[in-house]
Enzyme design. Structure first.
Site, PDB file in Angstrom:
ATOM      1  N   THR A 135       4.349   0.310 -16.804  1.00 13.97           N
ATOM      2  CA  THR A 135       5.457   0.207 -15.859  1.00 13.97           C
ATOM      3  C   THR A 135       6.739  -0.248 -16.552  1.00 13.97           C
ATOM      4  OG1 THR A 135       6.233  -1.066 -13.962  1.00 13.97           O
ATOM      5  CG2 THR A 135       4.600  -2.133 -15.327  1.00 13.97           C
ATOM      6  N   ASP A 136       7.869   0.056 -15.941  1.00  8.43           N
ATOM      7  CA  ASP A 136       9.152  -0.432 -16.468  1.00  8.43           C
ATOM      8  C   ASP A 136       9.296  -1.946 -16.302  1.00  8.43           C
ATOM      9  OD1 ASP A 136       9.479  -0.501 -13.692  1.00  8.43           O
ATOM     10  OD2 ASP A 136      11.205   0.853 -13.650  1.00  8.43           O
ATOM     11  N   GLU A 137       8.451  -2.550 -15.458  1.00  6.56           N
ATOM     12  CA  GLU A 137       8.622  -3.976 -15.157  1.00  6.56           C
ATOM     13  C   GLU A 137       8.326  -4.861 -16.366  1.00  6.56           C
ATOM     14  OE1 GLU A 137       7.239  -5.085 -11.254  1.00  6.56           O
ATOM     15  OE2 GLU A 137       7.272  -3.001 -10.617  1.00  6.56           O
ATOM     16  N   TYR A 160       2.345  -9.905 -12.279  1.00  4.74           N
ATOM     17  CA  TYR A 160       1.965  -8.489 -12.435  1.00  4.74           C
ATOM     18  C   TYR A 160       2.546  -7.934 -13.730  1.00  4.74           C
ATOM     19  CZ  TYR A 160       2.492  -3.418 -11.961  1.00  4.74           C
ATOM     20  OH  TYR A 160       2.523  -2.068 -12.205  1.00  4.74           O
ATOM     21  N   LYS A 164       0.609  -6.521 -17.174  1.00  5.44           N
ATOM     22  CA  LYS A 164       0.797  -5.160 -17.711  1.00  5.44           C
ATOM     23  C   LYS A 164       1.332  -5.237 -19.154  1.00  5.44           C
ATOM     24  CE  LYS A 164       0.292  -1.690 -15.891  1.00  5.44           C
ATOM     25  NZ  LYS A 164      -0.925  -0.825 -15.744  1.00  5.44           N
ATOM     26  N   LYS A 199       3.629  -1.273  -0.226  1.00  2.00           N
ATOM     27  CA  LYS A 199       4.797  -0.988  -1.060  1.00  2.00           C
ATOM     28  C   LYS A 199       5.944  -0.552  -0.159  1.00  2.00           C
ATOM     29  CE  LYS A 199       2.408  -1.664  -4.886  1.00  2.00           C
ATOM     30  NZ  LYS A 199       1.759  -0.692  -5.709  1.00  2.00           N
ATOM     31  N   PRO A 215      11.155  -5.561   6.925  1.00  2.00           N
ATOM     32  CA  PRO A 215      11.533  -6.723   6.106  1.00  2.00           C
ATOM     33  C   PRO A 215      12.248  -6.309   4.825  1.00  2.00           C
ATOM     34  CG  PRO A 215       9.177  -6.258   5.875  1.00  2.00           C
ATOM     35  CD  PRO A 215       9.725  -5.207   6.795  1.00  2.00           C
ATOM     36  N   ASP A 290      13.823 -14.001   0.089  1.00  2.00           N
ATOM     37  CA  ASP A 290      13.708 -13.163  -1.092  1.00  2.00           C
ATOM     38  C   ASP A 290      12.398 -13.426  -1.833  1.00  2.00           C
ATOM     39  OD1 ASP A 290      14.481 -11.232  -2.863  1.00  2.00           O
ATOM     40  OD2 ASP A 290      16.252 -12.300  -3.613  1.00  2.00           O
TER      41      ASP A 290
HETATM   42  P1  NAD Z   1      -2.837   1.434  -6.788  1.00  2.00           P
HETATM   43  O1  NAD Z   1      -2.892  -0.029  -6.528  1.00  2.00           O
HETATM   44  O2  NAD Z   1      -2.464   2.367  -5.693  1.00  2.00           O
HETATM   45  O3  NAD Z   1      -4.262   1.938  -7.328  1.00  2.00           O
HETATM   46  C1  NAD Z   1      -5.019   1.200  -8.243  1.00  2.00           C
HETATM   47  C2  NAD Z   1      -6.417   1.815  -8.298  1.00  2.00           C
HETATM   48  O4  NAD Z   1      -7.177   1.092  -9.269  1.00  2.00           O
HETATM   49  C3  NAD Z   1      -7.192   1.708  -6.976  1.00  2.00           C
HETATM   50  O5  NAD Z   1      -7.850   2.925  -6.695  1.00  2.00           O
HETATM   51  C4  NAD Z   1      -8.184   0.597  -7.218  1.00  2.00           C
HETATM   52  O6  NAD Z   1      -9.382   0.737  -6.464  1.00  2.00           O
HETATM   53  C5  NAD Z   1      -8.441   0.756  -8.713  1.00  2.00           C
HETATM   54  N1  NAD Z   1      -8.915  -0.478  -9.346  1.00  2.00           N
HETATM   55  C6  NAD Z   1      -8.402  -1.741  -9.200  1.00  2.00           C
HETATM   56  N2  NAD Z   1      -9.125  -2.606  -9.932  1.00  2.00           N
HETATM   57  C7  NAD Z   1     -10.098  -1.876 -10.568  1.00  2.00           C
HETATM   58  C8  NAD Z   1     -11.126  -2.203 -11.480  1.00  2.00           C
HETATM   59  N3  NAD Z   1     -11.352  -3.474 -11.867  1.00  2.00           N
HETATM   60  N4  NAD Z   1     -11.912  -1.200 -11.948  1.00  2.00           N
HETATM   61  C9  NAD Z   1     -11.713   0.084 -11.560  1.00  2.00           C
HETATM   62  N5  NAD Z   1     -10.764   0.441 -10.672  1.00  2.00           N
HETATM   63  C10 NAD Z   1      -9.963  -0.532 -10.200  1.00  2.00           C
HETATM   64  O7  NAD Z   1      -1.873   1.604  -8.034  1.00  2.00           O
HETATM   65  P2  NAD Z   1      -0.861   2.776  -8.381  1.00  2.00           P
HETATM   66  O8  NAD Z   1       0.422   2.533  -7.703  1.00  2.00           O
HETATM   67  O9  NAD Z   1      -1.555   4.078  -8.216  1.00  2.00           O
HETATM   68  O10 NAD Z   1      -0.627   2.480  -9.929  1.00  2.00           O
HETATM   69  C11 NAD Z   1      -1.459   3.093 -10.917  1.00  2.00           C
HETATM   70  C12 NAD Z   1      -1.022   2.619 -12.282  1.00  2.00           C
HETATM   71  O11 NAD Z   1       0.357   2.966 -12.482  1.00  2.00           O
HETATM   72  C13 NAD Z   1      -1.105   1.107 -12.483  1.00  2.00           C
HETATM   73  O12 NAD Z   1      -1.560   0.868 -13.796  1.00  2.00           O
HETATM   74  C14 NAD Z   1       0.322   0.630 -12.309  1.00  2.00           C
HETATM   75  O13 NAD Z   1       0.565  -0.539 -13.053  1.00  2.00           O
HETATM   76  C15 NAD Z   1       1.103   1.809 -12.837  1.00  2.00           C
HETATM   77  N6  NAD Z   1       2.453   1.992 -12.281  1.00  2.00           N
HETATM   78  C16 NAD Z   1       2.650   2.102 -10.949  1.00  2.00           C
HETATM   79  C17 NAD Z   1       3.928   2.318 -10.447  1.00  2.00           C
HETATM   80  C18 NAD Z   1       4.171   2.499  -8.971  1.00  2.00           C
HETATM   81  O14 NAD Z   1       5.342   2.643  -8.577  1.00  2.00           O
HETATM   82  N7  NAD Z   1       3.166   2.534  -8.128  1.00  2.00           N
HETATM   83  C19 NAD Z   1       5.018   2.395 -11.320  1.00  2.00           C
HETATM   84  C20 NAD Z   1       4.784   2.264 -12.697  1.00  2.00           C
HETATM   85  C21 NAD Z   1       3.493   2.077 -13.165  1.00  2.00           C
HETATM   86  P1  TYD Z   2       7.811  -2.644  -4.281  1.00  2.00           P
HETATM   87  O1  TYD Z   2       7.539  -1.368  -3.543  1.00  2.00           O
HETATM   88  O2  TYD Z   2       6.911  -3.805  -4.035  1.00  2.00           O
HETATM   89  O3  TYD Z   2       7.899  -2.277  -5.835  1.00  2.00           O
HETATM   90  P2  TYD Z   2       8.354  -3.191  -7.098  1.00  2.00           P
HETATM   91  O4  TYD Z   2       8.319  -4.612  -6.743  1.00  2.00           O
HETATM   92  O5  TYD Z   2       7.309  -2.821  -8.091  1.00  2.00           O
HETATM   93  O6  TYD Z   2       9.722  -2.701  -7.474  1.00  2.00           O
HETATM   94  O7  TYD Z   2       9.288  -3.111  -3.931  1.00  2.00           O
HETATM   95  C1  TYD Z   2      10.395  -2.289  -4.184  1.00  2.00           C
HETATM   96  C2  TYD Z   2      11.650  -3.085  -3.888  1.00  2.00           C
HETATM   97  O8  TYD Z   2      11.692  -3.356  -2.475  1.00  2.00           O
HETATM   98  C3  TYD Z   2      11.652  -4.447  -4.578  1.00  2.00           C
HETATM   99  O9  TYD Z   2      12.995  -4.747  -4.974  1.00  2.00           O
HETATM  100  C4  TYD Z   2      11.225  -5.413  -3.494  1.00  2.00           C
HETATM  101  C5  TYD Z   2      11.732  -4.762  -2.231  1.00  2.00           C
HETATM  102  N1  TYD Z   2      10.900  -4.993  -1.010  1.00  2.00           N
HETATM  103  C6  TYD Z   2      11.526  -5.441   0.168  1.00  2.00           C
HETATM  104  O10 TYD Z   2      12.750  -5.655   0.228  1.00  2.00           O
HETATM  105  N2  TYD Z   2      10.742  -5.606   1.283  1.00  2.00           N
HETATM  106  C7  TYD Z   2       9.397  -5.397   1.266  1.00  2.00           C
HETATM  107  O11 TYD Z   2       8.727  -5.618   2.316  1.00  2.00           O
HETATM  108  C8  TYD Z   2       8.789  -4.924   0.056  1.00  2.00           C
HETATM  109  C9  TYD Z   2       7.306  -4.654  -0.007  1.00  2.00           C
HETATM  110  C10 TYD Z   2       9.587  -4.730  -1.064  1.00  2.00           C
END
Ligand code: NAD
Ligand code: TYD
Length: 357
Positions: A135-137, A160, A164, A199, A215, A290
């Site tokens: 992730t970019d985070e 988190y 990562k 999310k 929210p 926040d």
């Molecule tokens: P998600 O939370 O939707 O899915 C995570 C999956 O991993 C789930 O199916 C869960 O059951 C499985 N899991 C959790 N713990 C496990 C374990 N111990 N063993 C096996 N499976 C397990 O997450 P996502 O949003 O699909 O993200 C996927 C990947 O991409 C992550 O590594 C995350 O850090 C990365 N990522 C996500 C975003 C985003 O915007 N969602 C952005 C950048 C990077």
């Molecule tokens: P999120 O979807 O949790 O992704 P990330 O924290 O990985 O960027 O949140 C996206 C942005 O939205 C983040 O700046 C936090 C904000 N946010 C809210 O303002 N309200 C909410 O209820 C949630 C879940 C997120």
């Protein structure tokens, strides 16, 4: 030099991005076998994978990436030549409430997979590759100007992001120390079908549809760069197959927007899709306390993946949001099936209500 994997271990393939990835690659690469190892935590949902569950080149295994015995057994049964590692605890707010599972899955789970891959591939006379999804985070928080690049020093600020970052360091260390072949992608905020409604985007759509308050943390001034998930999974396939070993790629949508502007856009899109005058739902917006340590802005320089590997996102925010709102409205049953008591308990802990005010 292209890489043509024959047997791929996909971890976390029942989650949001992993399931979109499998829906894409299982159909576009019928010659490749995909084994999906997923623990099915609250975020994992096999319903996401209905369209491919009977595909001859796809198999699901329920289990944890922390289970070293299971992972080793899968390597010996399936002779993987690639791992695409999505499995993670992925929600910043949950990591603030309790970081324990984040270190366990994101750090230790990654170590288990690296050790299994290293053991299986150390004498391999065929190409193999560990694709780590990050992730970019990990890069921390930007001010109003500038972009992260693959050379930006790590500065994670949430549990988190720290977990990562630790995993990313382990992947690179296995490359340097043991010669493990890896590629890495660090991606901006994804959105689209099958995202769990904790999310921001699916939470806003769901609350907007049922008329609950929306929210917005702080004053909604934080900025994110949004990437439509189907564009992301196409980029992942390009990187796995075409990038050089030991390379890192930043993938963003180049669609920066403040949270408040995004929420307004979403509410207006739900108004339009449900035949209400645009603006009807904006009074649902409620500014709330926040997030602690809330990163101000993320933005990625995606020019290397575009210029060197030829990937381009096909969706801007307007087309991606419109598709996403339509998908959630047409898949209300998918949403209702996952909004169980656990979700309501989380919602109450995070927002101090069960979502109805
Ligand atoms: P998600 O939370 O939707 O899915 C995570 C999956 O991993 C789930 O199916 C869960 O059951 C499985 N899991 C959790 N713990 C496990 C374990 N111990 N063993 C096996 N499976 C397990 O997450 P996502 O949003 O699909 O993200 C996927 C990947 O991409 C992550 O590594 C995350 O850090 C990365 N990522 C996500 C975003 C985003 O915007 N969602 C952005 C950048 C990077
Ligand atoms: P999120 O979807 O949790 O992704 P990330 O924290 O990985 O960027 O949140 C996206 C942005 O939205 C983040 O700046 C936090 C904000 N946010 C809210 O303002 N309200 C909410 O209820 C949630 C879940 C997120």
């Amino acid at each position: 030099m292209s890489f043509f994997p024959t047997s791929v271990l996909v971890t976390g393939g029942a989650g949001f991005i992993g399931s979109n990835y499998l829906l894409h690659v299982v159909r576009t690469h019928p010659e490749t076998n995909f084994i999906n190892l997923d623990a099915l935590t609250y975020a994992g949902n096999l319903a996401n994978l209905k369209a491919i569950e009977d595909a001859p080149n796809y198999q699901f295994v329920q289990g944890s990436v922390n289970d070293a015995e299971l992972v080793a057994a899968l390597f010996s049964t399936h002779a993987f030549d690639a791992v695409v590692h999505f499995a993670a605890e992925s929600h910043v707010d949950r990591s603030i409430l309790d970081p324990t599972a984040f270190v366990s899955t994101n750090v230790h789970g990654t170590l288990v997979l690296l050790q299994a891959a290293q053991q299986a591939w150390k004498d391999a006379d065929y190409p193999c590759r560990f694709h780590h999804i990050s992730t970019d985070e990990v890069f921390g928080s930007l001010g109003a100007q500038g972009h992260f690049t693959a050379d930006t020093p790590y500065a994670p600020r949430s549990p988190y992001a720290a977990s990562k970052a630790a995993a990313d360091h382990l992947v690179r260390a296995f490359g340097t120390t043991y010669g493990l072949p890896w590629v890495m992608t660090n991606t901006s905020n994804n959105y689209g079908p099958f995202q769990f409604p904790e999310k921001l985007i699916p939470l806003v759509i769901r609350n907007a549809v049922v008329g609950y308050s929306i929210p917005v943390y702080g004053r909604g001034e934080n900025v994110r760069d949004w990437l439509y998930v189907q564009d992301h999974v196409e980029a992942l396939d390009v990187v796995l197959r075409n990038a050089g070993n030991h390379s890192t790629w930043l993938i963003g949508g180049n669609q920066e927007i403040t949270n408040l502007a995004l929420v307004e856009m979403l509410l207006d899109a739900v108004d339009t899709a449900t035949g209400k005058p645009v603006g009807t739902r904006r009074p649902l917006i409620q500014f709330v306390t926040d997030r602690p340590g809330h990163d101000f802005r993320y933005a990625l320089d995606s020019s290397p993946v575009q210029n060197e590997l030829g990937w381009r996102p096909k969706h801007d925010l307007t087309s991606g949001i419109s598709r996403t709102v339509t998908w959630y409205l047409e898949n209300a049953a998918w949403m209702n099936d996952i909004l169980d008591g656990g979700y309501r308990d989380y919602y109450e802990m995070q927002y101090g209500s069960r979502g109805m005010n």
